[in-house]
Scaffold this active site. Structure first.
Site, short mmCIF file in Angstrom:
data_model
loop_
_atom_site.label_atom_id
_atom_site.label_comp_id
_atom_site.label_asym_id
_atom_site.label_seq_id
_atom_site.Cartn_x
_atom_site.Cartn_y
_atom_site.Cartn_z
N SER A 9 40.18 42.81 48.67
CA SER A 9 39.22 42.10 49.49
C SER A 9 39.97 41.45 50.65
O SER A 9 40.73 42.14 51.34
CB SER A 9 38.47 41.08 48.61
N HIS A 36 36.56 45.49 50.32
CA HIS A 36 35.38 44.76 50.79
C HIS A 36 35.40 44.73 52.31
O HIS A 36 36.44 44.47 52.91
CB HIS A 36 35.39 43.32 50.27
N ASP A 129 35.65 39.79 41.98
CA ASP A 129 35.31 41.20 41.80
C ASP A 129 36.54 41.94 41.28
O ASP A 129 37.66 41.67 41.70
CB ASP A 129 34.85 41.77 43.15
#
Ligand code: SAM
Lengths: 189, 288
Positions: A9, A36, A129
């Site tokens: 991310s 992401h 996540d």
């Protein structure tokens, strides 16, 4: 075929690039990346990562068969899943951990498709996540690797993964690519 | 095989049986949908209702009349926007509309229209191109609930900003506000845009062809299907299109992995616009 699922991310553009550049041109595993990214970002990610990588890098397409020696990137604003017959599926279902694509969605479905032939890697990020994804990989006999929080640009995601899962290895960013490069050549179980 | 891999196999069997039960009980056939997707959606329903297993879900499905609707809603992913993917609508304006203008009358099918935003977007576009009066539009979905919303054409006020921005990016010529009337917390699509639109239930898996379409839109529906089912539905579209008719898929869908790819020309590879090749009927010849 062996699979490697990488999740990143915040800070990932740099970190994923560093991992991919260590993979040799004859790398025999399939690599799948969820980074992401903003919903309207178009296919720039694949082009960006290609600059660092000797393997072909491209955005995964719906129902595309997974192939060894290719790096597939999840498209912006879609979840990327692996079907049991080793094809990709995309979905616009709701965000998971505020994210679409979600690392958990990729890793949980890939774990079920590859079982012990999958390695999951969690890199830098300000999210949780990927933690549940690693747990799923581990449960089905796959391997789990996390970037050491000290070498992560943002340490929240690596810390969450380490807290959730008894991971197999915590490695510095510089070690992860070479580690995967060796692992790719081991025989699949 | 580890214990967990064995559990996984058993669970796959349970899901296959659940899909079979859904089919036999309701007539809705999800057996060919993408299995990773189906499993995630059914798992949501299972967890939300604290049902211990998919086997138990079969019992619930059989004896609880309202439960199927909950499953249907979970399996029908219906997120959509007006002028979703504005570049796509630009491409339709530039490369599809000029061909449509050569026909005195056209038929358009939106398969998997969800709550109708795609239908009304296309309606606006056809209006601005002076084509609306010459078009019959069919809009279908499997989900009666979303079809009802599509018929009503009432959308939350919050979404209008996004829709307006999309409309402008899509090359809209007018003021988007001319196409709706605003209420307190919602907007209603102008009644005029509902003319010539027929909303009806249609299941791409189990229902038949819609004849002689000039354009079929089926966007963000096929991603939820497995590869064999995709092929079957693409064949259905092929048979429903007139010669030279257009098929428009979602931006992340393609004919690349389909057995019927050769039956289409690529009009716009990026926006996934295809055109059915002209099939020449072999001329009847005498006995050799
Ligand atoms: C994500 S929406 C697509 C909406 C719109 N086309 C768009 O791209 O924004 C998918 C729709 O497909 C419908 N659908 C799913 N399976 C279907 C089937 N077998 N036949 C017809 N529609 C189906 C769902 O109910 C849902 O409304």
């Amino acid at each position: 075929m062996r699979g490697i699922a990488i999740g990143a991310s915040a800070g990932g553009l740099e970190a994923v690039g560093r991992v991919l550049e260590a993979l040799p041109a004859d790398f025999p595993a399939v690599v799948i990346v969820v980074q992401h990214i903003a919903p309207h970002a178009n296919d720039t990610l694949a082009r960006r990562f290609q600059r660092h990588c000797q393997l072909p890098v491209r955005e995964a397409e719906d129902k595309e068969p997974l192939l060894p020696g290719i790096v597939f990137i999840a498209p912006a604003d879609f979840h990327l899943m692996v079907e049991p017959e080793l094809r990709f599926s995309l979905s616009r279902e709701e965000r998971v951990n505020y994210s679409r694509p979600s690392i958990d969605v990729l890793m949980e479905t890939a774990a079920e498709a590859f079982c012990s032939d999958l390695t999951g890697v969690i890199l830098t990020g300000a999210s949780v996540d990927g933690a549940a994804g690693l747990v799923a990989i581990k449960r089905l006999g796959g391997r789990t690797i996390v970037q050491s929080p000290e070498t992560a640009e943002v340490d929240i995601m690596p810390r969450a993964a380490i807290a959730a899962c008894a991971v197999d290895a915590v490695l510095e960013l510089a070690e992860i690519g070479p580690f995967l490069a060796r692992l790719g050549f081991e025989d699949p179980c | 095989m580890t214990d967990d891999a064995a559990i996984l196999e058993n669970q796959r069997l349970e899901i296959r049986l659940l899909l079979e039960a859904i089919y036999q009980k309701s007539g809705y056939d999800f057996r060919g949908y993408a299995s990773a997707h189906i499993k995630r959606r059914l798992e949501h329903v299972r967890a939300r209702n604290s049902i211990p297993s998919f086997c138990e879900m079969i019992r619930r499905l059989i004896y609880d009349a309202g439960f199927f609707d909950e499953i249907l809603q979970a399996l029908s992913i219906n997120v959509t926007e007006m002028f979703r993917d504005p570049e796509f609508y630009r491409a339709v304006r530039d490369s599809v509309v000029p061909h449509l203008k050569t026909y005195p009358f056209i038929k358009v099918w939106h398969a998997g229209c969800a709550a109708g935003q795609e239908v009304y977007s296309m309606g606006i576009l056809l209006n601005e191109e002076g084509m609306r009066e010459r078009a019959q539009i069919y809009a279908t979905d499997i989900n009666p609930q979303v079809l009802e919303s599509a018929r009503r054409g009432i959308y939350p006020l919050e979404s209008v900003r996004q829709y307006t921005a999309n409309y402008q990016k899509a090359g809209g010529h007018a003021s988007f506000a001319d196409y709706y009337t605003a209420g307190y917390d919602s907007v209603a699509i102008a009644a005029d845009l509902k003319k010539n639109v027929l909303f009806s239930p249609h299941n791409l898996v189990t229902d038949g062809i819609f004849g002689e379409m000039n354009v079929i839109f089926c966007r963000n529906v096929l991603i939820y299907f497995g590869d064999d089912l995709q092929d079957k539905v693409i064949k259905l579209f092929l048979d429903s299109l007139c010669n030279g008719g257009f098929l428009c898929l979602g931006t992340k869908e393609s004919l690349r992995f389909s057995a019927h790819a050769d039956a289409f020309d690529v009009v716009d590879a990026r926006e996934k616009i295809y055109r059915k090749r002209v099939v020449r009927v072999p001329s009847v010849q005498g006995e050799p």
